[in-house]
Design an enzyme around this catalytic site. Sequence first.
Site: not given
Ligand code: GAR
Length: 223
Positions: A13-14, A106, A108, A143
Amino acid sequence: MSCRVVVLISGSGSNLQALMDQADPELCQIVAVVSNRPGVLGLERARRQGIETAVLDHTGYADRDSFDRALVTLIDGYRPDLVILAGFMRILTPAFVAHYHARLLNIHPSLLPKYKGLNTHRRALEAGDQEHGATVHFVTEELDGGPLILQSAIPIVAGDTPEALAARVQQREHLLYPRVMNWFAAGRLQLHNGRACLDGDPIGPNGLRLENTEFDMREMPDA
Ligand code: GAR
């Protein structure tokens, strides 16, 4: 009227933290954080800010359809104007995506349309790319394929590892996502006829670059 935002997470959840810290209080309010995984740090982050949390554990559902239906019911209970996927690591059903048409975002970790799917940092390194980055986009059925809104790029340097790249990309993510949320909340960002528009102007197929917007470069952490 304030834009009601529900954030979906699966992990640390950053990005959620950045959204909570940088939400313009005059424009929007994060009304709930929903995780498909119990016990993740993102839930704790939300609780610390006094934001309501809910867990809907996908392992308790027989299939994707029934999980997504329950998820819609849960989310709609918070009456959101905007739903934000912030590291929500689930493939969504077409019915879910259609239900939140034009109000589902979203982030990515790649310069889309490059590297849809997983392992983006490793793939950028293996391809010998000179730059990498992150993208915020509207979600459609394809996607990681919806209309691009805003990207930020970082240089890939000698000796980079997937982990090092991921950390630098995330710093940019934390700048991108709150901006886009605040644009949406202000009514500046819309999805019109399949195209993302900012202030009424269609955004090009590659999205905007943070570095070319009204963004103040002094805020940019070293890349
Ligand atoms: C983030 O880097 C985001 O871009 C990625 O997951 C991470 C979540 O980090 N999302 C994906 O790969 C979606 N396809 P967080 O929980 O620290 O925000």
